[in-house]
Design a protein around this motif. Structure first.
Motif, PDB file in Angstrom:
ATOM      1  N   LEU A  71       0.820  -1.206   0.000  1.00 28.30           N
ATOM      2  CA  LEU A  71       0.000   0.000   0.000  1.00 28.30           C
ATOM      3  C   LEU A  71       0.862   1.269   0.000  1.00 28.30           C
ATOM      4  O   LEU A  71       0.592   2.213  -0.754  1.00 28.30           O
ATOM      5  CB  LEU A  71      -0.930  -0.018   1.218  1.00 28.30           C
ATOM      6  N   LYS A  78       1.061   4.145  -2.941  1.00 27.75           N
ATOM      7  CA  LYS A  78       0.775   5.574  -2.722  1.00 27.75           C
ATOM      8  C   LYS A  78       1.866   6.432  -3.377  1.00 27.75           C
ATOM      9  O   LYS A  78       1.579   7.469  -3.988  1.00 27.75           O
ATOM     10  CB  LYS A  78       0.704   5.882  -1.227  1.00 27.75           C
ATOM     11  N   GLU A 118       2.395  12.755  -0.549  1.00 25.57           N
ATOM     12  CA  GLU A 118       1.899  11.636   0.257  1.00 25.57           C
ATOM     13  C   GLU A 118       0.880  12.121   1.277  1.00 25.57           C
ATOM     14  O   GLU A 118      -0.109  11.439   1.563  1.00 25.57           O
ATOM     15  CB  GLU A 118       3.076  10.944   0.950  1.00 25.57           C
ATOM     16  N   ILE A 169      -2.397  12.530  -0.463  1.00 24.45           N
ATOM     17  CA  ILE A 169      -2.955  11.204  -0.786  1.00 24.45           C
ATOM     18  C   ILE A 169      -3.543  10.564   0.468  1.00 24.45           C
ATOM     19  O   ILE A 169      -4.651  10.006   0.432  1.00 24.45           O
ATOM     20  CB  ILE A 169      -1.873  10.305  -1.421  1.00 24.45           C
ATOM     21  N   ASN A 170      -2.838  10.646   1.589  1.00 23.46           N
ATOM     22  CA  ASN A 170      -3.340  10.070   2.840  1.00 23.46           C
ATOM     23  C   ASN A 170      -4.644  10.727   3.276  1.00 23.46           C
ATOM     24  O   ASN A 170      -5.564  10.064   3.763  1.00 23.46           O
ATOM     25  CB  ASN A 170      -2.292  10.201   3.952  1.00 23.46           C
ATOM     26  N   MET A 190      -7.296   9.389   1.141  1.00 32.59           N
ATOM     27  CA  MET A 190      -7.541   7.990   1.517  1.00 32.59           C
ATOM     28  C   MET A 190      -8.503   7.901   2.694  1.00 32.59           C
ATOM     29  O   MET A 190      -9.394   7.049   2.736  1.00 32.59           O
ATOM     30  CB  MET A 190      -6.231   7.295   1.895  1.00 32.59           C
ATOM     31  N   ASP A 226     -10.258   3.996  -0.296  1.00 32.49           N
ATOM     32  CA  ASP A 226      -9.890   3.081  -1.383  1.00 32.49           C
ATOM     33  C   ASP A 226      -8.851   3.781  -2.255  1.00 32.49           C
ATOM     34  O   ASP A 226      -9.144   4.821  -2.872  1.00 32.49           O
ATOM     35  CB  ASP A 226     -11.139   2.719  -2.187  1.00 32.49           C
ATOM     36  N   LEU A 227      -7.642   3.229  -2.315  1.00 28.26           N
ATOM     37  CA  LEU A 227      -6.580   3.858  -3.087  1.00 28.26           C
ATOM     38  C   LEU A 227      -6.910   3.876  -4.582  1.00 28.26           C
ATOM     39  O   LEU A 227      -6.456   4.766  -5.312  1.00 28.26           O
ATOM     40  CB  LEU A 227      -5.249   3.144  -2.842  1.00 28.26           C
ATOM     41  N   VAL A 251      -8.831   6.936  -5.052  1.00 22.30           N
ATOM     42  CA  VAL A 251      -7.900   8.057  -4.907  1.00 22.30           C
ATOM     43  C   VAL A 251      -7.149   8.279  -6.217  1.00 22.30           C
ATOM     44  O   VAL A 251      -7.030   9.411  -6.707  1.00 22.30           O
ATOM     45  CB  VAL A 251      -6.905   7.796  -3.749  1.00 22.30           C
ATOM     46  N   VAL A 297      -4.485   0.081  -9.969  1.00 21.97           N
ATOM     47  CA  VAL A 297      -4.163   0.098  -8.539  1.00 21.97           C
ATOM     48  C   VAL A 297      -4.879  -1.032  -7.820  1.00 21.97           C
ATOM     49  O   VAL A 297      -4.282  -1.763  -7.003  1.00 21.97           O
ATOM     50  CB  VAL A 297      -4.544   1.463  -7.922  1.00 21.97           C
ATOM     51  N   GLY A 326      -6.674  -0.353   2.163  1.00 21.43           N
ATOM     52  CA  GLY A 326      -7.184   0.937   2.588  1.00 21.43           C
ATOM     53  C   GLY A 326      -8.614   0.947   3.075  1.00 21.43           C
ATOM     54  O   GLY A 326      -9.032   1.856   3.784  1.00 21.43           O
TER      55      GLY A 326
END
Length: 567
Positions: free
Chosen positions: A62, A66, A77, A80-81, A84, A89-90, A93, A155, A489
């Motif tokens: 994971l 990312k 990052e 992105i976090n 998330m 769900d990545l 994202v 992904v 995620g």
């Protein structure tokens, strides 16, 4: 074939929950796919790039994913976090951030199914110094070339969860519809090959005739037939028509020896290749198995070198985890005990009755010190059956397996044609789907785990219990390290849970659990409708995967038998 075609079909599948509508979408996709591409499209529809029998992970988790998403979209990052947490769900994202790309890139070539498939397949082969960065770069390059929907499913494929509700049972029906062949014929072909990609290609090119050409192949594992539980000897005799073949039930790990000329293979129930872990068995097996080609079914048992008695199956797994294979072969000797034959020379045996298969097994196996035949007796007298079970237990075995003498070998099925009669307290094999953060002395670990049973008809995993006892401190640390690699995620699409753990896992590992009692549970507590009183961790079943775990039906049957025993 453009990858966009597959990604758009996945998008449609994600939006509908109707069984027939999903089948139509898959069926149309398969019909529109060139036959030579089906062996790539079908695995990708299942969210993987290797057949079920190839135990190979991409090696990118994971956190690395990312970074790949960030590199391809220009987002940090931290950003992105944050997204998330909102989307869980990545894949979603990646979809959203690709729509809102910060950085412009030169147009790359159009993504094809082949390009995505081959690049994801090469990820496990990227090893050595700097391998993590090279894997991230490989994925990032694919994402840079993708549109939002393509990026989402690339992904999710790497994470092993497409969230589109497609499992192998649904593929069977879609292949049947797409190429106008009976679903039973499709399923039978899959039993022999364990590869729906090959099955779809054969059906597309030659229909039923093509499927009929598929057969067992030495060196290619077969899903083993499994036994149902039985409460007592009387039930066994009733189901078997008054008489059955009884075999000793050994406490080992299920093993499938294959011989192909000079080559020898050992496959587990999870269809993992264990050949290199047991080099001391190659020569004895090659000598004991007479035909040039054979697929045999049996049990791998660890033997106490001082007493000659069998040891618990965990000892076999302990040997598997050792690094110095030659030394540990002396420390923990093993034997293979054989009880069935699927392929003998050029003859496929699975459609033949048990009695005929047993005769063939005895004909083609020369027992030795390391290769044995499981003892069996045809019995109908309850007194004789009990006596045989007592003998088995006194030798250190688990009990007996009863088999219908007229039954065929139903690969990949758990059938009432085979029934196990064990003497010890019942345990359950349940899938680990999530965990809760440890507190106090357990801080920094996954302190307890959320477990689920299979519901085959809906292809869902229904929660049954939370388990936090039975672990040693060392086990908790090892399990935390293991499951950290399986974190995802959000809740996996095939998990049905009203409970929201602190962490979700890719549902592939199985715990063996004992318990004091099965209890009815309101659906808002556990979606299986059942719960366990005083559940306790026994072991991680490294010989099983999620598709081999116990079902809600198994638990229901155990609950009813438990209630019958109450005063």
């Amino acid at each position: 074939m453009k990858y966009k075609v597959l990604a758009q079909a996945c998008q449609e599948l994600e939006k509908t929950s109707a069984y027939l509508e999903k089948n139509k979408i898959i069926s149309n996709l398969l019909k529109d796919t060139p036959s030579e591409k089906l062996e790539m499209v079908v695995p990708l529809l299942l969210g993987r790039v290797f057949p079920a029998y190839v135990s190979r992970e991409t090696g990118i988790g994971l956190q690395q994913l990312k970074k790949a998403v960030g590199r391809s979209t220009g987002y940090s990052e931290k950003e992105i976090n944050k997204l998330m947490e909102e989307l869980g769900d990545l894949g979603r994202v990646a979809e959203k951030l690709t729509e809102e790309k910060k950085q412009m890139t030169l147009a790359d070539e159009t993504l094809t199914v082949e390009k995505v498939f081959q690049n994801l397949r090469k990820l496990p082969r990227i090893t050595g110094e700097g391998s993590v960065d090279r894997k991230i770069a490989t994925v990032s390059k694919l994402l840079t070339s993708s549109d939002p929907v393509e990026g989402k499913f690339i992904v999710r494929t790497i994470l092993g969860d497409l969230r589109i509700g497609v499992a192998e049972g649904r593929l069977r029906d879609a292949i049947a519809e797409a190429f106008d062949v009976p679903a039973e014929t499709v399923e039978h072909a899959y039993m022999l090959t364990t590869d729906y990609g090959k099955v779809a290609k054969a059906a597309a090119e030659e229909g039923e005739r093509g499927l009929s050409k598929l057969d067992l192949s030495a060196g290619h594992p077969v899903n083993p037939m499994l036994a149902q539980r039985s409460e007592n000897i009387q039930e066994v005799l009733e189901r078997m028509g008054g008489e059955a073949a009884f075999e000793i039930k050994l406490d080992g790990i299920r093993i499938q020896p294959h011989k192909r000329g000079e080559d020898f293979f050992l496959f587990t129930r999870r269809m993992e290749d264990y050949t290199h872990m047991f080099p001391d068995l190659e020569k004895p097996a090659g000598k004991s198995i007479k035909p040039d080609k054979a697929i045999i079914d049996g049990e791998l048992v660890a033997i106490n070198k001082d007493t000659g008695k069998p040891m618990p199956f965990q000892e076999v797994l302990r040997r598997r985890r050792k690094y110095d294979i030659r030394d540990v072969a002396e420390e923990i000797p093993v034997q293979i005990h054989l009880f069935d034959v699927l392929l003998s020379g050029e003859t496929t045996m699975i459609e033949k009755p048990y009695t005929e298969r047993r005769k063939e097994l005895e004909k083609i196996i020369e027992p030795g010190e390391r290769i044995k035949l499981v003892e069996h007796r045809i019995l109908g007298d309850p007194q004789e059956i009990r006596k045989f079970r007592t003998e088995a237990l006194s030798m250190g075995h688990e009990g007996l397996i009863a088999k219908n003498p007229n039954s065929t070998y139903r690969a990949g099925r758990r059938e009432f044609a085979w029934l196990k009669i064990k003497a010890e307290a019942e345990t359950l094999d349940l899938v680990v789907v999530g965990a809760f953060a440890g507190k106090g002395d357990r801080a920094g670990t996954f302190g307890s785990h959320l477990l689920a049973a299979r519901q085959p008809e809906t292809e869902k995993l229904k929660t049954v219990s939370r388990v936090g006892s039975g672990f040693s401190d060392e086990e908790l640390e090892k399990l935390t390290e293991k499951f950290e690699e399986l974190r995802v995620g959000g809740k996996p699409s095939n998990v049905d849970s009203e409970i929201d753990p602190d962490y979700w896992f890719k549902p592939q590992e199985v715990f063996e659990i004992n318990y004091e009692e099965i209890q009815k549970s309101p659906s808002e507590a556990h979606t299986s409708g059942y719960g366990l009183r005083f559940p306790r961790f026994v072991d991680i079943r490294e010989d099983l995967n999620a598709s081999s775990a116990d079902t809600v039906e198994d638990i229901d049957r155990l609950f009813k038998e438990q209630e019958k025993r109450k005063p």
